[in-house]
Design an enzyme around this catalytic site. Sequence first.
Site, short mmCIF file in Angstrom:
data_model
loop_
_atom_site.label_atom_id
_atom_site.label_comp_id
_atom_site.label_asym_id
_atom_site.label_seq_id
_atom_site.Cartn_x
_atom_site.Cartn_y
_atom_site.Cartn_z
N PRO A 87 0.81 -1.23 0.00
CA PRO A 87 0.00 0.00 0.00
C PRO A 87 0.84 1.27 0.00
O PRO A 87 0.31 2.35 -0.27
CB PRO A 87 -0.83 -0.12 1.29
CG PRO A 87 -0.09 -1.09 2.15
CD PRO A 87 0.57 -2.04 1.21
N ARG A 152 -4.14 -8.24 -20.39
CA ARG A 152 -5.11 -7.86 -21.43
C ARG A 152 -4.49 -6.97 -22.51
O ARG A 152 -5.04 -6.83 -23.60
CB ARG A 152 -6.32 -7.17 -20.80
CG ARG A 152 -6.01 -5.83 -20.16
CD ARG A 152 -7.24 -5.26 -19.46
NE ARG A 152 -8.32 -4.97 -20.38
CZ ARG A 152 -8.43 -3.84 -21.08
NH1 ARG A 152 -7.51 -2.91 -20.95
NH2 ARG A 152 -9.43 -3.65 -21.90
N ASP A 166 -9.49 2.81 -24.20
CA ASP A 166 -9.97 2.59 -22.83
C ASP A 166 -9.83 3.86 -22.01
O ASP A 166 -9.01 4.74 -22.31
CB ASP A 166 -9.13 1.51 -22.13
CG ASP A 166 -9.53 0.12 -22.56
OD1 ASP A 166 -10.60 -0.03 -23.15
OD2 ASP A 166 -8.75 -0.82 -22.31
#
Length: 248
Positions: A87, A152, A166
């Site tokens: 994080p 992808r 996108d």
Amino acid sequence: MKIDILTLFPEMFSGVFGSSILKKAQEKEAVSINIINFRDYSTSKHGSVDDYPYGGGAGMVLAPQPIFDAVEATKGDSAPRVILMCPQGERLTQQKAEELAKEEHLIFICGHYEGYDERIREHLVTDEISIGDFVLTGGELAAMVVTDSVVRLLPEVITAESHMKDSFSTGLLEHPHYTRPAEFRGFKVPEVLTSGNHKKIDEWRHKESLRRTYLRRPDLLEGKELTKQEKQWVEEFKYESKAQTAVE
């Protein structure tokens, strides 16, 4: 591409990596994904991979030995990007995914417990990535997200045309989409989309992409160099927003 994921919970990945686009990408041999339990590299008699933190404190810290040995055995003679899911790391963006999609070998390290021994961060990894300003129970879900965003984009996985526009790929959010029927419950598809005029359609999509970005993510427009037409559209959006506020 080769992707190796170091984790203490290999069973978490079977559903995600065995379905949809990720499954097809592996069947096409566009990518090989290997899940490695780094507990197997522990030299501890009991297979321990963590220990209490020096200086005291709550929780356990992942020890360096199993992770160093697992990464070194996995990378062999290659020079992979070794990515720590953390994080505190760099926020994942579409641009980061595009950057990683150009690599031949990625190794992800999924942490658990309180954190990592700092020597892992300082002397082993090349990248630290976070998927948002929140904390998960481990790095597995985050590694799945990053893997999906990267795979992808690989050649032969999906057509380049499918992802080139996108959201975020162009610096803007993607325009709205519609499909048949042209009218549903009284709600109609914008007339321009059924006109057959591809020049007008492209212009509409560009404008609506800019509008959506202006309304939902204006921060993406900060510092962006706009064309004369785009500036005119932004002024139009501002006028419409003020008019809408006045009505409300």
